[in-house]
Design a protein around this motif. Structure first.
Motif, PDB file in Angstrom:
ATOM      1  N   ALA A 165       0.817  -1.215   0.000  1.00  0.00           N
ATOM      2  CA  ALA A 165       0.000   0.000   0.000  1.00  0.00           C
ATOM      3  C   ALA A 165       0.849   1.262   0.000  1.00  0.00           C
ATOM      4  O   ALA A 165       0.304   2.375  -0.007  1.00  0.00           O
ATOM      5  N   LYS A 206      -5.629   7.726   1.914  1.00  0.00           N
ATOM      6  CA  LYS A 206      -5.337   6.295   1.865  1.00  0.00           C
ATOM      7  C   LYS A 206      -5.639   5.571   3.176  1.00  0.00           C
ATOM      8  O   LYS A 206      -5.412   4.366   3.262  1.00  0.00           O
ATOM      9  N   ALA A 210      -8.277   2.735   2.765  1.00  0.00           N
ATOM     10  CA  ALA A 210      -7.769   1.657   1.906  1.00  0.00           C
ATOM     11  C   ALA A 210      -6.694   0.843   2.622  1.00  0.00           C
ATOM     12  O   ALA A 210      -6.632  -0.388   2.497  1.00  0.00           O
ATOM     13  N   ASP A 243      -8.415  -1.445   5.111  1.00  0.00           N
ATOM     14  CA  ASP A 243      -9.041  -2.572   4.429  1.00  0.00           C
ATOM     15  C   ASP A 243      -7.997  -3.602   3.986  1.00  0.00           C
ATOM     16  O   ASP A 243      -8.205  -4.811   4.084  1.00  0.00           O
ATOM     17  N   ALA A 244      -6.843  -3.115   3.498  1.00  0.00           N
ATOM     18  CA  ALA A 244      -5.800  -4.027   3.024  1.00  0.00           C
ATOM     19  C   ALA A 244      -5.247  -4.875   4.161  1.00  0.00           C
ATOM     20  O   ALA A 244      -5.002  -6.086   3.986  1.00  0.00           O
ATOM     21  N   PRO A 268     -15.787  -0.152   0.638  1.00  0.00           N
ATOM     22  CA  PRO A 268     -14.555   0.445   1.154  1.00  0.00           C
ATOM     23  C   PRO A 268     -14.800   1.209   2.449  1.00  0.00           C
ATOM     24  O   PRO A 268     -15.848   1.843   2.634  1.00  0.00           O
ATOM     25  N   THR A 269     -13.837   1.125   3.332  1.00  0.00           N
ATOM     26  CA  THR A 269     -13.921   1.846   4.599  1.00  0.00           C
ATOM     27  C   THR A 269     -13.683   3.338   4.359  1.00  0.00           C
ATOM     28  O   THR A 269     -12.760   3.721   3.645  1.00  0.00           O
ATOM     29  N   THR A 270     -14.511   4.162   4.952  1.00  0.00           N
ATOM     30  CA  THR A 270     -14.320   5.609   4.887  1.00  0.00           C
ATOM     31  C   THR A 270     -14.083   6.131   6.298  1.00  0.00           C
ATOM     32  O   THR A 270     -14.759   5.727   7.247  1.00  0.00           O
TER      33      THR A 270
END
Length: 247
Positions: free
Chosen positions: A91, A137, A140, A143-144, A225-227
């Protein structure tokens, strides 16, 4: 044997105390602390704030595993954490922004009434703290890591890489507020401000902390996706001042 007259006068002059000079007389007078004690003083406190958007975030996450033996629990934990670290690297998070913040291994026991505790296995946890400088980011990256095996997300906090400018702005506001308060109190009590005797400071940065763990859990269940909303940071500086008043 008689002492010569001139020698006797010289001895008397050396023994007599010397007169106080003006400087010595002033030093022997009331000290500055005593003078201040008898003065009319005003002790006040105030604060200043500066609000701005954060430019960095810190994510606390980790891996928890269980095993029948201590070695198995640690081995499984290390394997999953290596996958998480790989996801962070993919990432774009540099190694210097990843710090191990906790590594624990605990024995697990079953307790039954009237019996000795029975060992059931071991629980291992490995926690890392990740600093993210690109706030777009944050979701993201979270989530990764969850996709790579992280099963503990303890929260997200936001901060400033360099809070100096914001803190100085808050200091200036605090001093203005303190001076205005001193003028008000002096005027209301029939005095005027003569001088600022002392000034002291304390304070820090208050970071907004969203409930990141709950949001991430819901996001994974819904497969979206997480916000994460950074919000606004408040840099607050508290000061105290002692003023001398006069008529």
């Amino acid at each position: 044997m008689k002492m010569p007259l001139r020698a006797g006068l010289l001895a008397l002059a050396l023994a007599a105390p010397a007169p106080l000079s003006a400087a010595h007389a002033q030093a022997a007078g009331p000290s500055a602390a005593e003078s201040l004690f008898h003065a009319t003083t005003l002790n006040l406190s105030a604060y200043g704030e500066s609000k701005l958007s954060p430019d960095m975030a810190t994510i606390s996450l980790g891996v928890a595993t269980e095993g029948g033996t201590a070695a198995r629990a640690l081995s499984d934990n290390a394997a999953r954490m290596n996958q998480v670290l790989g996801a962070l690297k993919a990432a774009g998070v540099p190694q210097k922004d990843i710090r191990t913040s906790g590594l624990n291994l605990n024995a697990q026991y079953a307790y039954e009434q009237g019996q000795a505790p029975r060992l059931t296995g071991y629980h291992a946890t490995d926690q890392v703290t990740v600093t993210v400088h690109d706030l777009s980011k944050v979701g993201a990256i979270a989530d990764a890591t969850v996709g790579a095996g992280a099963n503990q997300v303890n929260g997200v906090s936001f901060g400033l890489a360099d809070p100096t400018a914001a803190a100085n702005a808050a200091r200036e506001e605090a001093v203005r507020a303190l001076a205005a308060k001193a003028e008000l109190y002096a005027r209301a009590s029939g005095y005027r401000v003569a001088r600022l005797v002392s000034l002291s400071e304390g304070g820090g940065v208050e970071a907004y902390r969203p409930q990141a763990m709950t949001v991430m859990a819901q996001a994974r269940v819904q497969n979206v996706p997480t916000t994460v909303a950074p919000g606004e940071l408040t840099v607050r500086v508290d000061i105290s001042g002692l003023y001398e008043l006069t008529r």
